[in-house]
Design a protein around this motif. Structure first.
Motif, PDB file in Angstrom:
ATOM      1  N   TYR A  37      38.734  46.432   4.109  1.00 49.29           N
ATOM      2  CA  TYR A  37      37.505  46.481   3.303  1.00 49.29           C
ATOM      3  C   TYR A  37      37.808  46.212   1.829  1.00 49.29           C
ATOM      4  CZ  TYR A  37      33.898  48.107   6.566  1.00 49.29           C
ATOM      5  OH  TYR A  37      32.969  48.188   7.558  1.00 49.29           O
ATOM      6  N   ARG A  38      38.833  46.846   1.293  1.00 51.01           N
ATOM      7  CA  ARG A  38      39.145  46.684  -0.142  1.00 51.01           C
ATOM      8  C   ARG A  38      39.513  45.234  -0.456  1.00 51.01           C
ATOM      9  NH1 ARG A  38      36.436  50.867  -2.003  1.00 51.01           N
ATOM     10  NH2 ARG A  38      37.198  52.842  -1.183  1.00 51.01           N
ATOM     11  N   LYS A  39      40.240  44.598   0.441  1.00 50.39           N
ATOM     12  CA  LYS A  39      40.584  43.194   0.239  1.00 50.39           C
ATOM     13  C   LYS A  39      39.327  42.336   0.275  1.00 50.39           C
ATOM     14  CE  LYS A  39      43.456  39.443   2.014  1.00 50.39           C
ATOM     15  NZ  LYS A  39      44.395  39.035   3.067  1.00 50.39           N
ATOM     16  N   ALA A  40      38.446  42.579   1.231  1.00 49.19           N
ATOM     17  CA  ALA A  40      37.196  41.822   1.337  1.00 49.19           C
ATOM     18  C   ALA A  40      36.332  42.011   0.091  1.00 49.19           C
ATOM     19  CB  ALA A  40      36.424  42.247   2.587  1.00 49.19           C
ATOM     20  N   ILE A  41      36.307  43.211  -0.444  1.00 45.11           N
ATOM     21  CA  ILE A  41      35.523  43.486  -1.650  1.00 45.11           C
ATOM     22  C   ILE A  41      36.024  42.644  -2.815  1.00 45.11           C
ATOM     23  CG2 ILE A  41      35.065  45.263  -3.409  1.00 45.11           C
ATOM     24  CD1 ILE A  41      34.943  47.286  -0.997  1.00 45.11           C
ATOM     25  N   THR A  42      37.339  42.533  -2.949  1.00 47.58           N
ATOM     26  CA  THR A  42      37.885  41.765  -4.072  1.00 47.58           C
ATOM     27  C   THR A  42      37.684  40.259  -3.890  1.00 47.58           C
ATOM     28  OG1 THR A  42      40.120  41.593  -3.141  1.00 47.58           O
ATOM     29  CG2 THR A  42      39.652  43.516  -4.538  1.00 47.58           C
ATOM     30  N   GLN A  43      37.542  39.807  -2.654  1.00 48.92           N
ATOM     31  CA  GLN A  43      37.402  38.373  -2.392  1.00 48.92           C
ATOM     32  C   GLN A  43      35.952  37.908  -2.283  1.00 48.92           C
ATOM     33  OE1 GLN A  43      39.721  38.011   1.203  1.00 48.92           O
ATOM     34  NE2 GLN A  43      41.603  37.612   0.070  1.00 48.92           N
ATOM     35  N   ALA A  44      35.033  38.828  -2.036  1.00 48.74           N
ATOM     36  CA  ALA A  44      33.634  38.462  -1.796  1.00 48.74           C
ATOM     37  C   ALA A  44      32.974  37.948  -3.068  1.00 48.74           C
ATOM     38  CB  ALA A  44      32.874  39.658  -1.239  1.00 48.74           C
ATOM     39  N   SER A  45      31.956  37.124  -2.855  1.00 54.21           N
ATOM     40  CA  SER A  45      31.203  36.606  -3.996  1.00 54.21           C
ATOM     41  C   SER A  45      29.720  36.860  -3.788  1.00 54.21           C
ATOM     42  CB  SER A  45      31.477  35.107  -4.172  1.00 54.21           C
ATOM     43  OG  SER A  45      31.057  34.409  -3.023  1.00 54.21           O
ATOM     44  N   GLY A  46      28.951  36.583  -4.828  1.00 49.05           N
ATOM     45  CA  GLY A  46      27.513  36.784  -4.767  1.00 49.05           C
ATOM     46  C   GLY A  46      27.136  38.154  -5.288  1.00 49.05           C
ATOM     47  N   GLU A  47      25.902  38.485  -5.069  1.00 54.29           N
ATOM     48  CA  GLU A  47      25.415  39.806  -5.443  1.00 54.29           C
ATOM     49  C   GLU A  47      24.342  40.233  -4.461  1.00 54.29           C
ATOM     50  OE1 GLU A  47      22.173  38.506  -8.823  1.00 54.29           O
ATOM     51  OE2 GLU A  47      24.121  39.204  -9.487  1.00 54.29           O
ATOM     52  N   GLY A  48      24.034  41.510  -4.472  1.00 57.01           N
ATOM     53  CA  GLY A  48      23.018  42.036  -3.564  1.00 57.01           C
ATOM     54  C   GLY A  48      23.348  41.757  -2.111  1.00 57.01           C
ATOM     55  N   PRO A  49      22.322  41.366  -1.331  1.00 58.92           N
ATOM     56  CA  PRO A  49      22.544  41.115   0.095  1.00 58.92           C
ATOM     57  C   PRO A  49      23.611  40.056   0.380  1.00 58.92           C
ATOM     58  CG  PRO A  49      20.204  41.312  -0.352  1.00 58.92           C
ATOM     59  CD  PRO A  49      20.898  41.285  -1.694  1.00 58.92           C
ATOM     60  N   ALA A  50      23.680  39.007  -0.424  1.00 58.38           N
ATOM     61  CA  ALA A  50      24.677  37.953  -0.195  1.00 58.38           C
ATOM     62  C   ALA A  50      26.091  38.505  -0.318  1.00 58.38           C
ATOM     63  CB  ALA A  50      24.465  36.799  -1.174  1.00 58.38           C
ATOM     64  N   TYR A  51      26.310  39.357  -1.303  1.00 59.43           N
ATOM     65  CA  TYR A  51      27.623  39.972  -1.509  1.00 59.43           C
ATOM     66  C   TYR A  51      27.977  40.873  -0.327  1.00 59.43           C
ATOM     67  CZ  TYR A  51      31.179  42.916  -3.804  1.00 59.43           C
ATOM     68  OH  TYR A  51      32.321  43.612  -4.122  1.00 59.43           O
ATOM     69  N   ILE A  52      27.039  41.674   0.100  1.00 57.91           N
ATOM     70  CA  ILE A  52      27.282  42.586   1.214  1.00 57.91           C
ATOM     71  C   ILE A  52      27.565  41.806   2.499  1.00 57.91           C
ATOM     72  CG2 ILE A  52      26.197  44.364   2.667  1.00 57.91           C
ATOM     73  CD1 ILE A  52      24.714  45.188  -0.029  1.00 57.91           C
ATOM     74  N   LEU A  53      26.793  40.761   2.739  1.00 55.67           N
ATOM     75  CA  LEU A  53      27.031  39.923   3.917  1.00 55.67           C
ATOM     76  C   LEU A  53      28.401  39.258   3.858  1.00 55.67           C
ATOM     77  CD1 LEU A  53      23.476  38.423   4.301  1.00 55.67           C
ATOM     78  CD2 LEU A  53      24.683  39.772   6.041  1.00 55.67           C
ATOM     79  N   ASP A  54      28.800  38.813   2.670  1.00 59.02           N
ATOM     80  CA  ASP A  54      30.111  38.188   2.524  1.00 59.02           C
ATOM     81  C   ASP A  54      31.217  39.200   2.841  1.00 59.02           C
ATOM     82  OD1 ASP A  54      32.137  36.373   1.975  1.00 59.02           O
ATOM     83  OD2 ASP A  54      31.806  36.344  -0.181  1.00 59.02           O
ATOM     84  N   ILE A  55      31.061  40.417   2.364  1.00 55.51           N
ATOM     85  CA  ILE A  55      32.061  41.459   2.665  1.00 55.51           C
ATOM     86  C   ILE A  55      32.159  41.691   4.164  1.00 55.51           C
ATOM     87  CG2 ILE A  55      32.597  43.926   2.474  1.00 55.51           C
ATOM     88  CD1 ILE A  55      31.436  43.762  -0.415  1.00 55.51           C
ATOM     89  N   PHE A  56      31.020  41.901   4.820  1.00 56.47           N
ATOM     90  CA  PHE A  56      31.051  42.165   6.257  1.00 56.47           C
ATOM     91  C   PHE A  56      31.603  40.983   7.044  1.00 56.47           C
ATOM     92  CE2 PHE A  56      28.249  45.852   5.520  1.00 56.47           C
ATOM     93  CZ  PHE A  56      28.928  46.776   6.295  1.00 56.47           C
ATOM     94  N   ALA A  57      31.255  39.781   6.646  1.00 58.88           N
ATOM     95  CA  ALA A  57      31.788  38.606   7.329  1.00 58.88           C
ATOM     96  C   ALA A  57      33.307  38.577   7.202  1.00 58.88           C
ATOM     97  CB  ALA A  57      31.177  37.334   6.739  1.00 58.88           C
ATOM     98  N   ARG A  58      33.814  38.836   6.001  1.00 58.15           N
ATOM     99  CA  ARG A  58      35.259  38.826   5.789  1.00 58.15           C
ATOM    100  C   ARG A  58      35.950  39.939   6.585  1.00 58.15           C
ATOM    101  NH1 ARG A  58      36.927  35.734   1.387  1.00 58.15           N
ATOM    102  NH2 ARG A  58      35.180  34.778   0.271  1.00 58.15           N
TER     103      ARG A  58
END
Length: 186
Positions: free
Chosen positions: A63-84
């Motif tokens: 999770y911590r790695k995905a958080i540092t790599q994710a982009s966007g904000e709001g729902p897009a950011y959260i979706l990027d984290i979960f996808a990663r």
């Protein structure tokens, strides 16, 4: 009473066994640590508790790695984290080795309340709260309740092959997460 250092050494050695795709055998672990089995059990609890600790720490790192790599904000950011996170878990050779050897143990540890669910839900709640605080997300539930629901959606779809499905259903999980966040994935 075990020292924090002894406990940490046992967890780290167990983690190295997991990362080497070796079965977590308590006798072999005790031997590697140069202690008796009873001492090892006092340090880390039983085998399932130790495995849950190893997996929850791996989950947090993912999770911590995905958080540092994710982009966007709001729902897009959260979706990027979960996808990663889900794609990283699906690609994990170590986890595949474990689930081939012990599918029932893994399902029990990953999909029932315990350390893995707790860390996943807590981190998800943190992410949700940060986006709410930044003004990029509005949610109808508390971050804790929504976070737990999102983790459960991911679990059921990511571990679908262990529950009788043919493949992981990551895209379905992401579609459902988007829906709960009030957006539609394109």
């Amino acid at each position: 009473m075990p020292s924090d250092l002894d406990r940490r050494r046992a967890i780290d050695t167990a983690a190295s066994m997991y990362l080497a795709e070796e079965p977590l055998d308590m006798s072999a672990l005790a031997e590697r640590l140069g202690v008796g089995r009873a001492t090892l059990y006092r340090w880390v609890g039983n085998r399932e508790e130790l495995l849950a600790t190893v997996l929850s720490e791996a989950t947090e790192r993912t999770y911590r790695k995905a958080i540092t790599q994710a982009s966007g904000e709001g729902p897009a950011y959260i979706l990027d984290i979960f996808a990663r996170v889900m794609r990283s878990v699906e690609a994990s050779a170590e986890l595949r080795a474990l689930t081939r050897r012990e599918p029932i143990v893994f399902v029990k540890l990953a999909m029932m309340p315990g350390p893995i669910e707790s860390i996943s839900s807590a981190i998800t709640a943190e992410i949700l709260q940060a986006q709410v605080d930044a003004g990029t997300l509005t949610i109808a539930l508390s971050p804790q309740v929504l976070g737990n629901a999102l983790v459960r959606i991911c679990d059921v779809h990511l571990y679908a092959p262990l529950l009788g499905r043919e493949n992981a259903e990551i895209e379905t999980a992401l579609d459902l997460i988007a829906l709960l966040l009030g957006v539609i994935r394109t």
